[in-house]
Design a protein around this motif. Structure first.
Motif, mmCIF file in Angstrom:
data_model
loop_
_atom_site.group_PDB
_atom_site.id
_atom_site.type_symbol
_atom_site.label_atom_id
_atom_site.label_comp_id
_atom_site.label_asym_id
_atom_site.label_seq_id
_atom_site.Cartn_x
_atom_site.Cartn_y
_atom_site.Cartn_z
ATOM 1 N N HIS A 244 0.853 -1.205 0.000
ATOM 2 C CA HIS A 244 0.000 0.000 0.000
ATOM 3 C C HIS A 244 0.880 1.244 0.000
ATOM 4 O O HIS A 244 1.442 1.608 1.040
ATOM 5 C CB HIS A 244 -0.919 -0.023 1.226
ATOM 6 N N ASP B 66 2.022 2.944 3.475
ATOM 7 C CA ASP B 66 1.127 4.031 3.036
ATOM 8 C C ASP B 66 1.944 5.222 2.532
ATOM 9 O O ASP B 66 1.454 6.355 2.538
ATOM 10 C CB ASP B 66 0.183 4.479 4.168
ATOM 11 N N SER C 221 1.224 5.853 9.174
ATOM 12 C CA SER C 221 0.226 6.883 8.898
ATOM 13 C C SER C 221 -0.434 7.335 10.205
ATOM 14 O O SER C 221 -0.613 8.536 10.447
ATOM 15 C CB SER C 221 -0.792 6.323 7.905
ATOM 16 N N GLN D 64 -10.473 4.942 8.481
ATOM 17 C CA GLN D 64 -9.273 5.700 8.857
ATOM 18 C C GLN D 64 -9.610 6.686 9.986
ATOM 19 O O GLN D 64 -8.904 6.766 10.977
ATOM 20 C CB GLN D 64 -8.684 6.446 7.651
ATOM 21 N N ILE E 12 -4.769 16.327 -0.108
ATOM 22 C CA ILE E 12 -4.664 15.519 -1.331
ATOM 23 C C ILE E 12 -4.742 16.410 -2.571
ATOM 24 O O ILE E 12 -3.987 16.216 -3.539
ATOM 25 C CB ILE E 12 -5.793 14.456 -1.350
ATOM 26 N N HIS F 295 -9.768 2.165 1.204
ATOM 27 C CA HIS F 295 -9.295 2.922 2.349
ATOM 28 C C HIS F 295 -10.500 3.040 3.267
ATOM 29 O O HIS F 295 -11.457 3.752 2.941
ATOM 30 C CB HIS F 295 -8.859 4.319 1.925
ATOM 31 N N ARG G 271 4.433 18.258 0.607
ATOM 32 C CA ARG G 271 3.445 18.921 1.475
ATOM 33 C C ARG G 271 4.125 19.378 2.763
ATOM 34 O O ARG G 271 3.544 19.296 3.844
ATOM 35 C CB ARG G 271 2.285 17.963 1.754
ATOM 36 N N TYR H 88 -3.787 10.880 -7.675
ATOM 37 C CA TYR H 88 -3.342 12.268 -7.620
ATOM 38 C C TYR H 88 -3.522 12.948 -8.980
ATOM 39 O O TYR H 88 -2.942 13.988 -9.239
ATOM 40 C CB TYR H 88 -1.869 12.362 -7.171
ATOM 41 N N HIS I 88 -10.387 8.906 -5.061
ATOM 42 C CA HIS I 88 -9.557 9.305 -3.916
ATOM 43 C C HIS I 88 -10.101 10.582 -3.283
ATOM 44 O O HIS I 88 -10.143 10.730 -2.070
ATOM 45 C CB HIS I 88 -8.108 9.493 -4.379
ATOM 46 N N SER J 231 -0.020 11.967 4.616
ATOM 47 C CA SER J 231 -0.343 11.283 5.866
ATOM 48 C C SER J 231 0.739 10.307 6.334
ATOM 49 O O SER J 231 0.637 9.785 7.453
ATOM 50 C CB SER J 231 -1.673 10.535 5.731
ATOM 51 N N TYR K 153 -5.759 17.240 9.616
ATOM 52 C CA TYR K 153 -5.578 16.677 8.262
ATOM 53 C C TYR K 153 -6.852 16.804 7.435
ATOM 54 O O TYR K 153 -6.826 17.291 6.305
ATOM 55 C CB TYR K 153 -5.156 15.208 8.403
ATOM 56 N N PHE L 208 -11.448 5.872 -1.393
ATOM 57 C CA PHE L 208 -11.312 6.472 -0.065
ATOM 58 C C PHE L 208 -12.721 6.672 0.489
ATOM 59 O O PHE L 208 -13.415 7.605 0.103
ATOM 60 C CB PHE L 208 -10.551 7.801 -0.189
ATOM 61 N N HIS M 172 -6.096 0.666 6.555
ATOM 62 C CA HIS M 172 -6.114 1.692 7.617
ATOM 63 C C HIS M 172 -6.680 1.085 8.899
ATOM 64 O O HIS M 172 -5.935 0.646 9.739
ATOM 65 C CB HIS M 172 -6.900 2.963 7.234
ATOM 66 N N HIS N 11 1.457 5.327 -2.116
ATOM 67 C CA HIS N 11 0.997 6.359 -3.069
ATOM 68 C C HIS N 11 2.265 7.010 -3.638
ATOM 69 O O HIS N 11 2.431 8.226 -3.565
ATOM 70 C CB HIS N 11 0.140 7.405 -2.367
ATOM 71 N N ASN O 7 3.239 8.364 1.305
ATOM 72 C CA ASN O 7 2.600 9.462 0.563
ATOM 73 C C ASN O 7 3.046 10.769 1.197
ATOM 74 O O ASN O 7 3.563 10.769 2.314
ATOM 75 C CB ASN O 7 1.070 9.288 0.567
ATOM 76 N N PRO O 8 2.839 11.903 0.503
ATOM 77 C CA PRO O 8 3.405 13.165 1.020
ATOM 78 C C PRO O 8 2.592 13.806 2.138
ATOM 79 O O PRO O 8 3.072 14.740 2.773
ATOM 80 C CB PRO O 8 3.399 14.070 -0.216
HETATM 81 O O1 NIG Z 1 -3.909 6.525 2.734
HETATM 82 N N1 NIG Z 1 -6.440 8.732 3.228
HETATM 83 C C1 NIG Z 1 -6.372 8.804 2.030
HETATM 84 N N2 NIG Z 1 -5.295 8.687 1.277
HETATM 85 C C2 NIG Z 1 -3.943 8.630 1.734
HETATM 86 C C3 NIG Z 1 -3.332 9.960 1.991
HETATM 87 C C4 NIG Z 1 -3.115 10.718 0.758
HETATM 88 C C5 NIG Z 1 -2.565 12.096 0.974
HETATM 89 O O2 NIG Z 1 -2.708 12.704 2.043
HETATM 90 O O3 NIG Z 1 -1.979 12.580 -0.011
HETATM 91 C C6 NIG Z 1 -3.812 7.721 2.937
HETATM 92 O O4 NIG Z 1 -3.597 8.160 4.073
#
Ligand code: NIG
Ligand code: FE
Length: 405
Positions: free
Chosen positions: A79, A314, A288, A243, A111, A240, A88, A151, A178, A319, A101, A212, A263, A81, A316-317
């Motif tokens: 998992h 997870d 995350s 969460q 996002i 997802h 970010r 994205y 997403h 979370s 967030y 999501f 999550h 992204h 990603n920029p």
């Molecule tokens: O898995 N929660 C949704 N999507 C991602 C975060 C993506 C982002 O913040 O860019 C996640 O946490």
């Protein structure tokens, strides 16, 4: 034919058995061989064993002297992204000062900030950036990785992301659902567009679809419509879910025969019991939860109830700006109350199961892909024990050294 002998390993540790996923007490059963070797042929493991049992080898064999190192299977990140442009870091600073967030997301940041940067990047740049992130993951022992789109949120960028992910060697998942992009006024109209204009091509490029399901993103009815269409197009299903809130992700995943719900920080007793009684995997993302200062997912209860539990970054920029599965293993041991052996199985064989490749990936055994991580450690459990330490010494993918510290 190329042959590689990894010899004189202090230890070799691999999830026991030959089936997947590992549930309950099986998750923590790891076979450990002392003073071991791994013999690879054409990218596949030919044999593993104790050095004292190694028969003389005929023909040309490259040797890798691994004295003092411990081998575990190449790690599987099921998992991420990792296909994105920009960063970010501003948002990170705002969150450090107390911003939430979901509030940043609802104000058009989060996002959607990464969507703006990713739309502005050319496809070749997306390939380069995904390769850079692949290299970061590799340096931490990851040899198989999934990457989601999500994205782009427009036809061109979503498809460019899926192509870039495949070009970088990742397993592509289509995360069209997403977030709601600014050019669409409501989520249902956006889903109409996704299913009519993007799904037919996305289904040719991706192996799975993801959504999501959350307040401020997509609700359970919208997720059902998106996932049913994706399933009809031949894609495996991921969600997802749970969460921030329990909004129906687990019952929906079970109803649709999804591969995983990922999550689960907000999952309560009913969700734990339902997942444990199902074939749906629980993918836990403690980096995350840490990064967003959220409660940790109920890992111990899920494992004890018999759920199929996997661990992932997870990456990603927003979370979870963390590409390290060893750090995730440390969090599993310190925050999730999983033993190092359970953490290892959760990010190897059980993660490979989520990606539908547990028959070839996630164990050190004959017939599996020759993906190995050599740890600079006196005991393989340093993988989880040495928090953010320099444990990864050498990474071998398909019988080829791709990283050395
Ligand atoms: O898995 N929660 C949704 N999507 C991602 C975060 C993506 C982002 O913040 O860019 C996640 O946490
Ligand atoms: Fe995610």
């Amino acid at each position: 034919m190329t042959r590689l002998l990894v010899r004189d390993l202090r230890q070799l540790a691999t999830p026991a058995g030959d089936h997947a996923p590992l549930r309950g007490s099986e998750l923590g059963v790891v076979d450990v061989l002392e003073d071991a070797y791994v013999l690879c042929r054409d990218g596949v493991i030919e044999a593993v064993g104790r050095m004292q049992d190694l028969a003389p080898l005929d023909g040309e064999v490259e040797e890798l002297e691994a004295r003092g190192l411990c081998a575990v299977p190449g790690l599987v990140d099921c998992h991420t992204h990792a296909c994105l442009a920009g960063d970010r870091v501003e948002e990170f600073s705002l969150r450090a000062a107390g911003a939430g967030y979901l509030e940043l997301h609802e104000a058009g940041g989060g996002i959607l900030a990464t969507v703006r940067a990713t739309r502005a990047a050319a496809e070749e740049e997306l390939v380069e950036l995904t390769l850079q992130h692949r290299d970061w993951m590799r340096a931490h022992g990851t040899t198989t990785f999934e990457v989601k789109s999500g994205y782009g949120l427009d036809r061109e960028t979503e498809l460019a992301q899926l192509r870039a992910i495949a070009a970088a060697g990742g397993v592509p998942t289509w995360l069209g659902a997403h977030a709601l992009p600014p050019e669409h006024a409501d989520a249902d109209a956006y889903l109409d567009f996704l299913l009519a204009e993007v799904l037919p091509d996305a289904a040719l490029l991706a192996v799975a679809a993801d959504v999501f399901l959350e307040r401020g993103a997509f609700d359970a009815n919208q997720a059902r419509r998106y996932l049913e269409a994706c399933r009809a197009a031949g894609l495996a299903l991921r969600l997802h879910g749970d969460q921030f809130t329990e909004a129906g992700a687990i019952p929906l995943a079970i109803e649709l025969g999804a591969t995983s719900v990922d999550h689960l920080e907000a999952t309560g007793a009913d969700g734990i019991g339902a997942l444990a009684a199902s074939v749906v995997s629980a993918v836990l993302l403690p980096a995350s939860a840490l990064f967003l200062d959220r409660p940790m997912p109920p890992a111990r209860a899920l494992v004890d109830a018999g759920a199929a539990v996997a661990l992932a970054t997870d990456f990603n920029p927003g979370s979870a700006f963390c590409e390290s599965l060893p750090v995730v293993c440390s969090l599993a041991a310190t925050q999730l109350r999983l033993a190092p052996a359970e953490a290892l199985s959760a990010c190897t064989v059980n993660a490979a199961f989520v990606l539908d490749r547990a028959d070839r990936v996630g164990r050190l055994a004959p017939g599996y892909d020759a993906d190995l991580v050599l740890l600079d450690a006196s005991d393989w459990r340093y993988l989880a024990y040495h928090l953010a330490g320099p444990v990864v010494h050498t990474v071998i993918e398909r019988g080829r050294v791709v990283h050395t510290a």
